[in-house]
Design an enzyme around this catalytic site. Sequence first.
Site, PDB file in Angstrom:
ATOM      1  N   LEU A   1      49.232  34.260  32.873  1.00  6.54           N
ATOM      2  CA  LEU A   1      50.307  34.820  33.757  1.00  6.54           C
ATOM      3  C   LEU A   1      50.235  36.092  34.213  1.00  6.54           C
ATOM      4  CD1 LEU A   1      52.723  32.807  31.342  1.00  6.54           C
ATOM      5  CD2 LEU A   1      52.149  32.237  33.556  1.00  6.54           C
ATOM      6  N   PRO A   2      50.751  36.484  35.014  1.00  4.92           N
ATOM      7  CA  PRO A   2      50.904  37.724  35.768  1.00  4.92           C
ATOM      8  C   PRO A   2      51.410  39.015  34.997  1.00  4.92           C
ATOM      9  CG  PRO A   2      51.666  36.414  37.433  1.00  4.92           C
ATOM     10  CD  PRO A   2      51.816  35.273  35.996  1.00  4.92           C
TER      11      PRO A   2
ATOM     12  N   THR B   1      47.562  39.238  30.544  1.00  2.44           N
ATOM     13  CA  THR B   1      47.400  40.781  29.928  1.00  2.44           C
ATOM     14  C   THR B   1      48.734  41.154  30.148  1.00  2.44           C
ATOM     15  OG1 THR B   1      45.141  40.770  30.862  1.00  2.44           O
ATOM     16  CG2 THR B   1      46.350  42.779  30.462  1.00  2.44           C
TER      17      THR B   1
ATOM     18  N   LYS C   1      42.012  45.008  25.694  1.00  2.00           N
ATOM     19  CA  LYS C   1      42.153  44.582  27.215  1.00  2.00           C
ATOM     20  C   LYS C   1      42.733  45.874  27.717  1.00  2.00           C
ATOM     21  CE  LYS C   1      41.665  42.566  30.827  1.00  2.00           C
ATOM     22  NZ  LYS C   1      42.457  41.352  31.299  1.00  2.00           N
TER      23      LYS C   1
ATOM     24  N   LYS D   1      49.323  47.219  37.503  1.00  2.00           N
ATOM     25  CA  LYS D   1      50.139  46.601  36.478  1.00  2.00           C
ATOM     26  C   LYS D   1      49.440  47.121  35.090  1.00  2.00           C
ATOM     27  CE  LYS D   1      49.534  42.821  34.792  1.00  2.00           C
ATOM     28  NZ  LYS D   1      49.173  42.108  33.746  1.00  2.00           N
TER      29      LYS D   1
END
Length: 301
Positions: A54-55, A85, A160, A235
């Site tokens: 998912l974003p 992430t 990450k 983001k």
Amino acid sequence: MGGHMARNLLKKGYALTVYDVNKLAMTNLAEAGAKCAASVAEMSSNVEVVISMLPSNQHVLDVYTGKDGVLSAAKENALLIDSSTVDPSVDQSIASQARERNLRFIDSPVSGGVNAAENGTLTYMVGGSKTDFDHAKSILEATGSRIVHCGDVGMGQAAKLCNNMLLAISMIGTAEAFNLGQRLGLDAKVLVDIVNSSSGRCWSSELYNPVPGILPNVPSSKNYEGGFGTTLMAKDLGLAQSAATRTQTPIPLGSLAHQVYRAVIAQGYPNKDFSVVYQFCREVYIMHYIFLEYYNKINII
């Protein structure tokens, strides 16, 4: 990313139930052999493993903890794997709520980009118990070539964010170096040969070069289409900035990279691959040159 991962799971013989707000994405996976669910709850209710991609933080929270979310519907002892992430604290919070419902949860963000997702060569950075990691490993190996246990829940996300911050910094540096080389009259193909056999070599120069025409199968040679979007990179850099603020960690280059990618978006490239920062560098140079030419014509009294 999620679509390619799902196809690789199907190719390895896994029975797959999928849900996406994008109906076309589900239709494409149905044609590949997946079963489509009408909601998150329906997708989660009768499966052994749930994988999400998912974003953003809020998307993950909504899917797992919202009304009719995964936590409300998943059967006891199901393994929940979040490959989004997000901020480490988001997955840590969900993991805590999952344990209260006798569910297992790990975070497993990925690296490698769309090409690696398609080829099944992603790197997974996994946070969770060793038992849950061992259970998830064979599943993740269907879509990745390297599965790394990073520690407790949230440590996959920590790895990450650090990786993506470094990637953004190196991509900006690569873009600036190649822009400068061309402005000095150096052929980009000569420079790439030098850089990739010298100390400046990095993933951004060798495998994902931002200069159009250097590599045939990367976004820069496809009008910067596909790949990892600038909005997503901004983001992730924002998440890194938040984590750095929370832990009182100085990240001057990471902070600058965040501002650069926000400027790239403002320049009109929100949906282009993050390597479009090379094009941004060229345009900034041109705008700077025009400004100086205009300024030099002004008579200051």
